[in-house]
Every structure is written in structure tokens, then in C-alpha cells.
Enzyme design. Structure first.
Site: not given
Ligand code: NAD
Length: 439
Positions: A11, A35, A149-150, A152, A209, A261, A264
């Protein structure tokens, strides 16, 4: 506008890149040094179609930067996005520790009025918790906005650049004006920005979701019943999808939902409902059906081979939880592989993007499988092919080649990719989901 994004995963990286593409100056912050090093060198850390050209353009023009240093990354930012993980804790609730930790860390560096925008999927009431957390450590003025965030995975860039809707919750007039200015370039075509209270915004994400997961589990349940009664779920899908109230999309049965998503978020909403003493019975069923569905392909394999799959070799096409992503979180492929390996089967897998992640995940669990360099070499002398992810390159394969390479022409298709007539004409034994077996 000067923006910071905390958390540079799926995201965060997509949001940061797309915000930079509209001319904003964006710094993405992450605690994962590895990263950030890669991103600084121009290496994109996720597979997401369409992201690379935007990433390159905006990093080249220095509108998109990366750092692990909060102080440097937050300097001068009027808007801070939180895109942090909210994984399930041991009892299924969303673990807010990442979000609250980041909230604490940013509070030290606020110097003037700031809008803190939460994009992480969080339980109702979290905006207030973020507000309280930041307030403890700063006297600078700020607002917290819930902005679920929505996007996909696989369509993330497209979804961010042209969203169906943007939901923002709990905005003061001052924050609302900033949010509108920020998102205006993304809604030029007339899609709406829906402003509401924070609790409703947080609930909207979980409800969306959970509704989609319900659609999937419903169709999987119907598909399994179709198999029993001898109906074909393809026909049923078309028949019900023609009703506009039901709609054509998201009606394909398969081997269960996965990803970062749905699993969880369904669990977290069940937990929230229980906490408020309003159990969501429907979602418990959705989850139960999904767990069972992840076992359906190995079950079919087991039945076909009369329970004896020890030392049989299976080719697996597709590992990621869906096509066009390398995301392996809660991917059904992992369940399938583990079940087959437990019964001493040999696996050769191929996936266009997710093999490195899978290798790492399985090695950590002491599970050994082979990986093929392309989809056809996975088939050599295999007892059957299992189709697990519907990547487009699997949709119209060379069936003659498949037959030549497999020991016998046997396919278990968890994604219903092929027409039954075609498979009959090609003389395959073909089992799919919710459709008659072709012999
Ligand atoms: P992700 O695990 O891919 O990314 C999260 C990032 O945050 C990681 O790179 C991690 O190292 C970093 N992080 C952790 N703690 C940190 C800190 N204290 N400071 C800075 N960085 C830190 O997660 P994601 O898939 O991007 O999802 C993030 C959120 O968005 C979640 O709540 C998820 O449910 C939601 N979301 C995800 C999607 C999706 O398709 N992946 C879609 C909509 C919403």
C-alpha cells in the site's frame, strides 16, 4: 504538497508513487533497511503491474524518495500517511502495535499543523487511539483522518489512480480541505470522495472486504453442491450474474480466498462483533467454508489416486494467492503443497513472480519442493498438473505439449480455466471446481 508515507509495502509504495505522479513531493519511510536500500538503488520491492514506469519517472525527478530516518523523512510534511501492517494477533484481532508505534514515533517530529491519514485497515475506534497516542507526545496541532485503502493487488496502480471512491472519515473542516485538495486530481472523472465519521470509515473497509469474501465462500459452497447434484457452476454463475442485483463479478468459484486482506479482515470483524456482543454468524460460516475450500484440490487428487500419492510427482502452476502479484500471504498454494508433501508426494512448481518468496517461506518451514524455470518444464514426468493460480499465461496453453510431458493426461484445475468440451476432445482426465468431471 509535501507528503510522507510511513510503511513502504504494497500500500505504501503504490500510494507514495501515485501521489508523486500527481506532482506531490513524497518521502516513503520504512524501518526495513534492506527494503529502503533496494528502493534507493531503483529496485522495486514488490511485483505490481504498471508501477515501474511511475516509480522510475518520479524517483528520477526526485519527487519520490526513500529513507529509514523519521526525522529526515517527516521534515516539512503537512500530510503523513500510515500504511503499516495490521496482522491478526493470536486471537484474530488486528494487531495495532505497528500503527501505534509509528504514531508515537512521528509525534516527536511534528513541527506545524499536520494531517495524519491512516490507510492501514484497522478496527473501529482506531483513529481515536491514534489521536490519543500522538497527543501524548506533542503539543503541535494535528488531525487524524481515517482513509481506508481499497486497492487490489495486481490492479493497485490503476485502482489508486482512478479509484471507484475515496472514503475519508473523521475530518475537521481544515483536514477535509487538505484531503480534498490532495485527492482532487484522482477523481477528475467524477468518482466521489465520500466523507463520513471515522467509525463508519473504519467499518466501511471491513464491511467491503467481508462482503467480497462472503461472495467467494457462497460461490464455493454452491460449486461444491453443484458437483454433488451434477450441475455445472459455470451455468449457474451466468444464470445468477445476469441479475443486476447480484452482478457478474466475483462469482467465480475456486480454491478459497487468500492474500493479505480477506482472511485477516474477516477474522478481525468477527472479533470486533464478538467484543460488541453482536456475533456475525455469517462471517464465521464464510471463514469455515474458506478453510475447507483450501483442502479441496488435494482431496480430489487423493481420491483420484485412491489414497496413494507417496512418491507421485505433481506439477503446480501458480503459487501467488492471485495472478499479477508476488504476494504469498495466506496463499492457498501453501496449504495445497503442505498437504501433498505431508503425504510424501513430490512437487515441482512454477509461478511467473512468486517462486523466490515461496522458496523462502517453505525453506523456513523445512519443506522441500522443486521449482521449474518455466511452466512446461514443471510437467516433465509428473503424474498430474494442478492449476492453483489463474495467471493469464496458463489460460491458453499448448495442450499437446502438456500431454507429451505428463505421464498421463491428468489435470486438477482449481480455477476452472478450461472448457469441458475442449478437455474432452483433448482426452484429458480433468477435474475442476463445481463442474462435472471429464474422463
Ligand atoms: P506490507 O506488509 O506490505 O507493508 C508494511 C510495511 O510497513 C513494511 O514494509 C514494514 O517494514 C513497514 N513497517 C512496519 N513497521 C514500521 C514502522 N514502525 N515504521 C515504518 N515502517 C514500518 O503491508 P501492506 O500490504 O502494504 O498493508 C498495509 C496496510 O494496508 C494493512 O493494514 C493492510 O490490511 C492494508 N491494505 C492492504 C492492501 C493490499 O492489497 N496489500 C489493500 C488495502 C489495504
Amino acid at each position: 504538497m509535501k507528503i510522507s508515507v510511513i510503511g513502504t509495502g504494497y500500500v505504501g509504495l503504490v500510494s507514495g508513487t501515485c501521489l508523486a505522479e500527481k506532482g506531490n513531493s513524497v518521502t516513503c519511510i520504512d524501518i526495513d533497511q534492506n527494503k529502503i536500500n533496494k528502493l534507493k538503488k531503483g529496485v522495486i520491492t514488490i511485483y505490481e503491474p504498471g508501477l515501474e514506469p511511475l516509480f522510475k519517472r518520479n524517483t528520477n525527478e526526485n519527487r519520490l524518495r526513500f529513507t529509514t530516518d523519521y526525522k529526515q523523512g517527516l521534515a516539512g510534511s503537512g500530510v503523513i500517511f500510515l500504511a503499516l501492517p495490521t496482522p491478526p494477533d493470536e486471537n484474530g484481532s488486528a494487531d495495532l502495535s505497528y500503527v501505534l508505534r509509528a504514531a508515537k514515533d512521528i509525534s516527536k517530529y511534528l513541527t506545524e499543523y499536520t494531517v495524519i491519514v491512516n490507510k492501514s485497515t484497522v478496527p473501529v475506534g482506531t483513529s481515536k487511539k491514534i489521536y490519543e497516542q500522538v497527543s501524548k507526545y506533542t503539543s503541535v496541532e494535528f488531525d487524524v483522518v481515517a482513509n481506508p485503502e481499497f486497492l487490489r493487488e495486481g490492479y493497485a496502480v490503476q485502482d489508486f489512480m482512478k479509484p471507484d471512491r475515496i472514503v475519508i472519515g473523521g475530518c475537521s473542516d481544515r483536514a477535509l480541505a487538505i484531503m480534498k485538495e490532495l485527492y482532487e486530481p484522482f477523481v477528475r472523472q467524477g468518482n466521489t470522495i465520500i466523507a463520513m465519521d471515522a467509525l463508519s470509515a473504519e467499518m466501511t473497509k471491513y464491511a467491503a472486504n467481508s462482503f467480497l469474501a462472503t461472495k467467494i465462500s457462497f460461490m464455493n459452497d454452491i460449486a461444491n453442491l453443484c458437483e454433488r447434484v451434477g450441475a455445472n457452476v459455470d451455468n449457474v454463475r451466468l444464470g445468477i450474474g445476469a441479475d443486476e442485483r447480484i452482478g457478474k463479478r466475483f462469482l467465480f468459484p475456486g480454491i478459497g480466498y487468500g492474500g493479505s486482506c480477506f482472511p485477516k479482515d474477516v477474522r478481525a470483524l468477527i472479533k470486533t462483533a464478538a467484543e460488541y456482543n453482536r456475533p456475525l454468524t455469517i462471517l464465521k460460516a464464510v471463514e469455515q467454508i474458506n478453510k475447507k475450500q483450501k483442502k479441496i484440490l488435494p482431496k480430489k487428487v487423493f481420491k483420484y489416486f485412491n489414497g496413494d500419492i507417496a512418491d507421485k510427482k505433481f506439477a503446480i502452476w501458480g503459487l501467488s494467492f492471485k495472478p499479477d502479484t508476488d504476494d504469498m500471504r495466506e496463499a492457498p498454494s501453501l496449504d495445497i503443497i503442505k498437504r501433498l508433501v505431508k503425504l510424501d508426494a513430490k512437487i515441482v512448481a512454477y509461478d511467473p513472480e512468486a517462486m523466490d518468496f515461496t522458496r523462502k517461506l517453505l525453506t523456513e518451514e523445512g519443506i522441500n519442493i522443486d521449482f521449474a524455470p518455466d511452466q512446461y518444464s514443471a510437467l516433465e514426468k509428473a503424474d498430474a498438473l494442478l492449476i492453483v493460480t489463474d495467471w493469464s499465461e496458463f489460460q491458453n496453453p499448448d495442450f499437446l505439449k502438456i500431454k507429451k510431458l505428463l505421464k498421463k493426461p491428468v489435470i486438477f484445475d482449481g480455477r476452472n480455466l478450461y472448457q469441458l468440451d475442449k478437455m474432452k476432445n483433448e482426452n484429458f482426465h480433468y477435474e475442476s471446481i463445481g463442474r462435472p468431471v471429464v474422463n
